[in-house]
Design a protein around this motif. Structure first.
Motif, PDB file in Angstrom:
ATOM      1  N   MET A 212     -12.365  -2.834  -7.320  1.00 51.33           N
ATOM      2  CA  MET A 212     -10.957  -3.104  -7.036  1.00 51.33           C
ATOM      3  C   MET A 212     -10.679  -3.062  -5.528  1.00 51.33           C
ATOM      4  SD  MET A 212      -9.581  -3.885  -9.868  1.00 51.33           S
ATOM      5  CE  MET A 212      -7.988  -4.082  -9.087  1.00 51.33           C
ATOM      6  N   VAL A 213     -11.318  -2.156  -4.831  1.00 49.29           N
ATOM      7  CA  VAL A 213     -11.176  -2.083  -3.376  1.00 49.29           C
ATOM      8  C   VAL A 213     -11.685  -3.365  -2.730  1.00 49.29           C
ATOM      9  CG1 VAL A 213     -12.069  -0.924  -1.302  1.00 49.29           C
ATOM     10  CG2 VAL A 213     -11.203   0.427  -3.220  1.00 49.29           C
ATOM     11  N   TYR A 214     -12.853  -3.818  -3.162  1.00 48.84           N
ATOM     12  CA  TYR A 214     -13.453  -5.041  -2.611  1.00 48.84           C
ATOM     13  C   TYR A 214     -12.523  -6.238  -2.796  1.00 48.84           C
ATOM     14  CZ  TYR A 214     -16.618  -9.062  -2.296  1.00 48.84           C
ATOM     15  OH  TYR A 214     -17.188 -10.266  -1.974  1.00 48.84           O
ATOM     16  N   HIS A 215     -12.002  -6.418  -4.012  1.00 52.25           N
ATOM     17  CA  HIS A 215     -11.153  -7.579  -4.292  1.00 52.25           C
ATOM     18  C   HIS A 215      -9.789  -7.456  -3.622  1.00 52.25           C
ATOM     19  CE1 HIS A 215     -13.670  -9.894  -7.070  1.00 52.25           C
ATOM     20  NE2 HIS A 215     -14.163  -8.718  -7.436  1.00 52.25           N
ATOM     21  N   THR A 216      -9.264  -6.238  -3.530  1.00 48.85           N
ATOM     22  CA  THR A 216      -7.987  -6.047  -2.837  1.00 48.85           C
ATOM     23  C   THR A 216      -8.110  -6.431  -1.370  1.00 48.85           C
ATOM     24  OG1 THR A 216      -7.317  -4.284  -4.365  1.00 48.85           O
ATOM     25  CG2 THR A 216      -6.209  -4.357  -2.232  1.00 48.85           C
ATOM     26  N   ALA A 217      -9.183  -6.010  -0.734  1.00 46.26           N
ATOM     27  CA  ALA A 217      -9.388  -6.350   0.678  1.00 46.26           C
ATOM     28  C   ALA A 217      -9.526  -7.859   0.855  1.00 46.26           C
ATOM     29  CB  ALA A 217     -10.631  -5.635   1.212  1.00 46.26           C
ATOM     30  N   ALA A 218     -10.223  -8.528  -0.079  1.00 45.08           N
ATOM     31  CA  ALA A 218     -10.371  -9.986   0.002  1.00 45.08           C
ATOM     32  C   ALA A 218      -9.021 -10.678  -0.141  1.00 45.08           C
ATOM     33  CB  ALA A 218     -11.338 -10.463  -1.083  1.00 45.08           C
ATOM     34  N   VAL A 219      -8.223 -10.221  -1.077  1.00 43.21           N
ATOM     35  CA  VAL A 219      -6.889 -10.793  -1.278  1.00 43.21           C
ATOM     36  C   VAL A 219      -6.037 -10.634  -0.023  1.00 43.21           C
ATOM     37  CG1 VAL A 219      -4.698 -10.396  -2.497  1.00 43.21           C
ATOM     38  CG2 VAL A 219      -6.825 -10.674  -3.789  1.00 43.21           C
ATOM     39  N   MET A 220      -6.099  -9.477   0.582  1.00 39.45           N
ATOM     40  CA  MET A 220      -5.271  -9.230   1.764  1.00 39.45           C
ATOM     41  C   MET A 220      -5.627 -10.182   2.909  1.00 39.45           C
ATOM     42  SD  MET A 220      -2.989  -7.122   0.989  1.00 39.45           S
ATOM     43  CE  MET A 220      -2.323  -7.083   2.647  1.00 39.45           C
ATOM     44  N   ARG A 221      -6.872 -10.603   2.981  1.00 39.92           N
ATOM     45  CA  ARG A 221      -7.266 -11.515   4.050  1.00 39.92           C
ATOM     46  C   ARG A 221      -6.681 -12.915   3.858  1.00 39.92           C
ATOM     47  NH1 ARG A 221     -11.962  -8.090   3.977  1.00 39.92           N
ATOM     48  NH2 ARG A 221     -13.005  -9.293   2.343  1.00 39.92           N
ATOM     49  N   GLY A 222      -6.316 -13.259   2.640  1.00 42.05           N
ATOM     50  CA  GLY A 222      -5.711 -14.565   2.394  1.00 42.05           C
ATOM     51  C   GLY A 222      -4.218 -14.531   2.167  1.00 42.05           C
ATOM     52  N   ASN A 223      -3.663 -13.345   2.015  1.00 44.98           N
ATOM     53  CA  ASN A 223      -2.249 -13.206   1.654  1.00 44.98           C
ATOM     54  C   ASN A 223      -1.323 -13.725   2.745  1.00 44.98           C
ATOM     55  OD1 ASN A 223       0.082 -12.357   0.244  1.00 44.98           O
ATOM     56  ND2 ASN A 223       0.070 -10.396   1.321  1.00 44.98           N
ATOM     57  N   GLN A 224      -0.271 -14.421   2.303  1.00 42.96           N
ATOM     58  CA  GLN A 224       0.720 -14.986   3.222  1.00 42.96           C
ATOM     59  C   GLN A 224       2.104 -14.402   2.948  1.00 42.96           C
ATOM     60  OE1 GLN A 224      -0.289 -17.476   5.698  1.00 42.96           O
ATOM     61  NE2 GLN A 224      -2.133 -16.423   4.998  1.00 42.96           N
ATOM     62  N   GLY A 225       2.184 -13.084   2.893  1.00 41.99           N
ATOM     63  CA  GLY A 225       3.481 -12.433   2.810  1.00 41.99           C
ATOM     64  C   GLY A 225       3.881 -11.894   1.454  1.00 41.99           C
ATOM     65  N   ALA A 226       3.053 -12.068   0.427  1.00 43.51           N
ATOM     66  CA  ALA A 226       3.394 -11.507  -0.881  1.00 43.51           C
ATOM     67  C   ALA A 226       3.199  -9.993  -0.873  1.00 43.51           C
ATOM     68  CB  ALA A 226       2.533 -12.134  -1.975  1.00 43.51           C
ATOM     69  N   LEU A 227       3.943  -9.311  -1.733  1.00 44.84           N
ATOM     70  CA  LEU A 227       3.668  -7.904  -2.002  1.00 44.84           C
ATOM     71  C   LEU A 227       2.406  -7.849  -2.857  1.00 44.84           C
ATOM     72  CD1 LEU A 227       6.145  -5.129  -3.034  1.00 44.84           C
ATOM     73  CD2 LEU A 227       4.052  -5.447  -4.339  1.00 44.84           C
ATOM     74  N   VAL A 228       1.432  -7.047  -2.457  1.00 43.89           N
ATOM     75  CA  VAL A 228       0.161  -6.972  -3.181  1.00 43.89           C
ATOM     76  C   VAL A 228       0.099  -5.676  -3.978  1.00 43.89           C
ATOM     77  CG1 VAL A 228      -2.352  -6.844  -2.976  1.00 43.89           C
ATOM     78  CG2 VAL A 228      -1.065  -8.460  -1.561  1.00 43.89           C
ATOM     79  N   MET A 229      -0.036  -5.839  -5.291  1.00 41.01           N
ATOM     80  CA  MET A 229      -0.114  -4.727  -6.224  1.00 41.01           C
ATOM     81  C   MET A 229      -1.522  -4.691  -6.816  1.00 41.01           C
ATOM     82  SD  MET A 229       2.407  -4.029  -9.461  1.00 41.01           S
ATOM     83  CE  MET A 229       2.383  -5.726 -10.047  1.00 41.01           C
ATOM     84  N   ALA A 230      -2.171  -3.535  -6.749  1.00 39.06           N
ATOM     85  CA  ALA A 230      -3.555  -3.417  -7.217  1.00 39.06           C
ATOM     86  C   ALA A 230      -3.652  -2.450  -8.387  1.00 39.06           C
ATOM     87  CB  ALA A 230      -4.460  -2.961  -6.077  1.00 39.06           C
ATOM     88  N   ASP A 231      -4.456  -2.824  -9.366  1.00 39.28           N
ATOM     89  CA  ASP A 231      -4.650  -1.975 -10.537  1.00 39.28           C
ATOM     90  C   ASP A 231      -5.549  -0.788 -10.239  1.00 39.28           C
ATOM     91  OD1 ASP A 231      -3.145  -3.064 -12.599  1.00 39.28           O
ATOM     92  OD2 ASP A 231      -4.710  -4.458 -13.218  1.00 39.28           O
ATOM     93  N   LEU A 232      -5.162   0.368 -10.751  1.00 42.18           N
ATOM     94  CA  LEU A 232      -6.088   1.489 -10.861  1.00 42.18           C
ATOM     95  C   LEU A 232      -6.913   1.257 -12.126  1.00 42.18           C
ATOM     96  CD1 LEU A 232      -3.804   4.513  -9.942  1.00 42.18           C
ATOM     97  CD2 LEU A 232      -5.800   3.721  -8.669  1.00 42.18           C
TER      98      LEU A 232
END
Length: 265
Positions: free
Chosen positions: A66-86
């Motif tokens: 989840m950490v790996y994918h969250t970091a990848a998402v953040m690199r492409g994010n254009q202003g959305a609120l990012v919510m990550a699953d535990l």
């Protein structure tokens, strides 16, 4: 870049009577696609275990994944609120919840999502005190698939429905910022939404919630498995993925999705 969405901006949208949209993303490319086409919230869901990794359930997904994918998402994010699953078995105690959540927040998440009811109140309060926003997932909680005996609609009897309403109220009182309802009868989702002072997101939960979420692979028709009742394949309607996502956003905001055929009674 679109305006940065936060817990406060989403709550303001809801207070003004506007619906908001959520889609999953698991990498930088899809995060950019989703967030640059009007979606306010990205969910880095442990659903990646099934649609991205090809596993039978979400249970095998780890915190490190989840950490790996969250970091990848953040690199492409254009202003959305990012919510990550535990993920499964990563929040069994307050201490473990804080540790797991801290890893996701350091990877860039703006909020964490947990599956479970009022038993999580102490953890929700601890996260709130630590400055970590939370979304609490009720109804069909996929991490409990082995307990449920499959993916089944929840809250159909009066006792289960009342328990869900009480859980939602207790969690919001404990500090939960959002509630997510999955696969519950539409009338129950409406009752929960009216009962709590927090935005409620639905998936298979009718049209009366404040927001809607779908898995990106499902709404673009990329999932090879049978489409769930609550999914609409927008790629079958619009010729590009950008237009498909824009159509989803427009449908949610105008109240056209979900339609009756996507809901449970």
């Amino acid at each position: 870049m679109p305006k940065q969405q936060t817990v406060s901006t989403i709550k303001k949208l809801v207070s003004e009577g506007e619906k908001f949209t959520v889609l999953t993303a698991y990498d930088a490319t899809f995060a950019h696609l989703v967030s640059s086409n009007g979606v306010e919230v990205i969910l880095v869901g442990d659903s990646l275990g099934m649609v991205f990794q090809g596993k039978e359930s979400t249970v095998p997904v780890t915190v490190d994944e989840m950490v790996y994918h969250t970091a990848a998402v953040m690199r492409g994010n254009q202003g959305a609120l990012v919510m990550a699953d535990l993920p499964f078995n990563s929040y069994g105690s307050v201490e473990q919840t804080l540790e797991s959540s801290g890893k996701l927040m350091r990877a860039g998440a703006h909020m964490v999502k947990l599956e479970g009811g009022a038993w999580l109140c102490d953890s929700v309060t601890a996260l709130s005190r630590a400055g970590i926003p939370t979304c609490l997932h009720l109804g069909l909680t996929p991490q409990s698939v082995n307990k449920f005996g499959g993916y089944k609609v929840q809250g159909r009897d009066d006792t289960a429905a009342q328990t869900m309403i009480c859980d939602a109220k207790a969690l919001v009182e404990a500090g939960a910022d959002f509630i997510l309802l999955e696969c519950v009868p539409a009338d129950l989702a409406k009752r929960v939404t009216e009962a709590v002072d927090a935005p409620v997101i639905g998936i298979g939960a009718g049209k009366d919630t404040d927001g809607q979420v779908l898995v990106i692979y499902d709404m673009l028709g990329l999932n090879p498995h049978k489409m769930a009742k609550f999914v609409k394949n927008y790629a079958a309607i619009d010729t590009t993925w950008q237009k498909a996502i824009q159509a989803y956003v427009q449908d949610v905001k105008e109240g056209h999705f979900p339609a009756p055929e996507h809901c449970f009674e």
